[in-house]
Design an enzyme around this catalytic site. Structure first.
Site, PDB file in Angstrom:
ATOM      1  N   PHE A   1     -11.691  37.566  90.683  1.00  0.00           N
ATOM      2  CA  PHE A   1     -12.500  38.783  90.271  1.00  0.00           C
ATOM      3  C   PHE A   1     -12.750  39.542  91.732  1.00  0.00           C
ATOM      4  CE2 PHE A   1     -16.360  41.273  89.440  1.00  0.00           C
ATOM      5  CZ  PHE A   1     -16.034  41.788  88.403  1.00  0.00           C
TER       6      PHE A   1
ATOM      7  N   ASP B   1     -17.916  30.448  90.209  1.00  0.00           N
ATOM      8  CA  ASP B   1     -18.559  31.395  89.383  1.00  0.00           C
ATOM      9  C   ASP B   1     -18.397  31.187  88.059  1.00  0.00           C
ATOM     10  OD1 ASP B   1     -19.103  34.014  88.730  1.00  0.00           O
ATOM     11  OD2 ASP B   1     -18.184  34.881  90.268  1.00  0.00           O
TER      12      ASP B   1
ATOM     13  N   TYR C   1     -25.777  39.493  82.618  1.00  0.00           N
ATOM     14  CA  TYR C   1     -25.752  40.465  81.641  1.00  0.00           C
ATOM     15  C   TYR C   1     -24.547  40.198  80.797  1.00  0.00           C
ATOM     16  CZ  TYR C   1     -22.827  42.411  85.579  1.00  0.00           C
ATOM     17  OH  TYR C   1     -21.981  42.407  86.664  1.00  0.00           O
ATOM     18  N   LYS C   2     -23.676  39.209  80.958  1.00  0.00           N
ATOM     19  CA  LYS C   2     -22.627  39.165  80.150  1.00  0.00           C
ATOM     20  C   LYS C   2     -23.132  38.116  78.864  1.00  0.00           C
ATOM     21  CE  LYS C   2     -19.383  39.859  83.661  1.00  0.00           C
ATOM     22  NZ  LYS C   2     -18.779  39.664  85.015  1.00  0.00           N
TER      23      LYS C   2
ATOM     24  N   ARG D   1      -8.280  43.532  76.669  1.00  0.00           N
ATOM     25  CA  ARG D   1      -9.150  42.185  76.694  1.00  0.00           C
ATOM     26  C   ARG D   1     -10.207  42.115  75.706  1.00  0.00           C
ATOM     27  NH1 ARG D   1     -12.963  41.001  81.735  1.00  0.00           N
ATOM     28  NH2 ARG D   1     -14.362  42.569  80.837  1.00  0.00           N
TER      29      ARG D   1
HETATM   30  C1  PLP Z   1     -18.919  39.975  86.047  1.00  0.00           C
HETATM   31  C2  PLP Z   1     -18.692  39.154  87.465  1.00  0.00           C
HETATM   32  C3  PLP Z   1     -19.384  39.472  88.423  1.00  0.00           C
HETATM   33  C4  PLP Z   1     -20.482  40.349  88.704  1.00  0.00           C
HETATM   34  O1  PLP Z   1     -20.826  40.660  90.037  1.00  0.00           O
HETATM   35  P1  PLP Z   1     -22.156  41.664  90.134  1.00  0.00           P
HETATM   36  O2  PLP Z   1     -22.689  41.248  91.334  1.00  0.00           O
HETATM   37  O3  PLP Z   1     -23.279  41.102  89.038  1.00  0.00           O
HETATM   38  O4  PLP Z   1     -21.567  42.978  89.912  1.00  0.00           O
HETATM   39  C5  PLP Z   1     -18.877  38.574  89.607  1.00  0.00           C
HETATM   40  N1  PLP Z   1     -18.142  37.624  89.480  1.00  0.00           N
HETATM   41  C6  PLP Z   1     -17.181  37.582  88.449  1.00  0.00           C
HETATM   42  C7  PLP Z   1     -16.217  36.450  88.226  1.00  0.00           C
HETATM   43  C8  PLP Z   1     -17.522  38.320  87.273  1.00  0.00           C
HETATM   44  O5  PLP Z   1     -16.879  38.198  86.308  1.00  0.00           O
END
Ligand code: PLP
Length: 410
Positions: free
Chosen positions: A126, A195, A220-221, A369
């Site tokens: 990511f 993560d 938030y997911k 997705r």
């Molecule tokens: C959604 C997501 C993030 C989000 O990071 P924010 O700091 O909340 O914007 C980080 N890493 C991964 C792998 C994600 O899927």
């Protein structure tokens, strides 16, 4: 095609999680397959926020920090997330964003391996995860090395301080073998940061059982904490005494309200707080976490596998299947809760699907997705989504000009 509309409805009737669908606000006529990006709104959240805003903030004012337990919210909500990821309640705290928490934990890990400077990750991780390491590298604190995890053997040498990976890949949905990679990193003398953004609340995670050192995850997911909800971080208890946060603020001080000039880290996870916790975001997250915890992670993981299996089977046997390439692992044991396909016109296909009431998302350059949030989706949703995807491909509905115009957020 394995599902008819009737058999899909029959499977929904037999689904023990069916009752939870009504605990969420889901707009009529929409099949929402983006809960892995922004989870749906729990019905209880609006009322909880009304109380916290109207009564706790509006009436009790500053007394709420003690009286309404605002000050304990980061630990309290962290303690509720802990069982979802195989951690002890005192090993998880809620704070900041996932990106900021990654910064804190990478810096903490580097400090624990002062004679090493490499952060090992994988290409295509990511973006924010890689950018955070690059920021630390620019400050002269480390070096980023990228290698395919299958080839970590060579890349995982005595220079590696920390291995940082996303458990479930945000595009492909591929799930890493956390136990195996953690053990390999430890055998090479490195620490590991996982993560869990695309895992928590949908996939089984056992940080304690895998011997993981550090982890971060998103609120938030699948935890349904709301847009920009605060994130969480985990530090194994055995590291609590030595792990230090580079963001040394007053909320992470051993005695913040003594207002001393010198910083002294709080005991335990509290040292990973920095500034004042965002209470409105925390209580919204807590409402989402309570609901996910009530359903239970085992039931969620099982259903997520069933939904994504059914979707893959349905799409593979449906119209337009020849245009799609499955990017996700076919084996549900190595897949998280979303399914991705490659299509040369993925962006336009995604827009045409949204116009047809099926909200999935597009990930550049060519990925479609579909997230299957197990708490509120059912087999009829799977049937409808596959049916519409087949229609969009078969009738080339995506070819309309209006579906090629890109917005800022995709
Ligand atoms: C959604 C997501 C993030 C989000 O990071 P924010 O700091 O909340 O914007 C980080 N890493 C991964 C792998 C994600 O899927």
């Amino acid at each position: 095609m394995s599902l008819s509309l009737e058999t899909a409805r029959e499977r929904d009737r037999r689904d023990p999680l069916r009752v939870y669908r009504d605990r969420f606000v889901l707009p009529p006529g929409v099949v929402y397959l983006d809960g892995n990006s922004l989870g749906a709104l729990p019905r209880a959240t609006a009322e909880r926020l009304r109380v916290v805003v109207g009564e706790e903030w509006g009436r009790d004012l500053i007394r709420s920090w003690n009286q309404n337990h605002w000050i304990d919210a980061p630990q309290r909500v962290g303690g509720k997330i802990a069982p979802l990821v195989g951690a002890r309640p005192n090993e998880v705290i809620v704070a900041d964003s996932t990106s900021v928490n990654l910064h804190k934990l990478i810096a903490a890990a580097l400090r624990l391996r002062p004679d090493r400077r490499v952060v090992l990750s994988e290409p295509g991780n990511f973006p924010t995860d890689l950018y955070v390491v690059q920021g630390l590298a620019e400050a002269g604190r480390c070096e980023l090395r990228l290698a395919e995890p299958e080839a970590f053997g060579e890349a995982l040498d005595h220079e590696v301080a920390v291995v940082m990976l996303t458990h479930v890949h945000y595009k492909s949905g591929r799930m890493h073998d956390m136990a195996r990679i953690t053990a390999a990193a430890h055998a090479a003398g490195a620490l590991v940061i996982w993560d869990l953004s695309h895992s928590v609340g949908a996939a089984p995670v056992d940080l304690g059982g895998c011997g993981a050192d550090f982890a971060v995850g998103c609120g938030y997911k699948y935890l349904n904490g709301g847009p920009g909800a605060p994130a969480f971080l985990y530090v194994a208890e055995r590291l609590h005494a030595d792990a230090r946060s580079p963001l040394t603020g007053w909320m992470g001080h051993a005695a913040g309200f003594d207002f001393r000039d010198d910083y002294e880290p709080a005991a335990g996870m509290a040292r990973f707080l920095c500034g004042t916790p965002p209470i409105l975001g925390l209580v919204a997250l807590e409402t989402g976490v309570d609901l996910i915890a009530e359903i239970g992670v085992d039931a969620l993981a099982r259903k997520s596998g069933e939904l994504s299996e059914a979707f893959i089977a349905q799409v593979s046997g449906g119209r337009g299947a020849g245009e799609l390439e499955l990017v996700s692992p076919a084996d549900p044991r190595t897949r998280g809760s979303h399914v991705s396909f490659r299509h040369p016109h993925a962006y336009a296909v995604c827009q045409a699907l949204i116009a047809a009431g099926v909200i999935g998302d597009f990930r550049a350059p060519d990925i479609l997705r579909f997230g299957f949030a197990p708490a509120y989706l059912g087999f009829e949703d799977v049937w409808r989504a596959a049916d519409q995807l087949g229609r969009v491909l078969d009738q080339r509905l995506w070819a309309l000009d209006e579906y090629s115009v890109r917005s800022a957020v995709t």
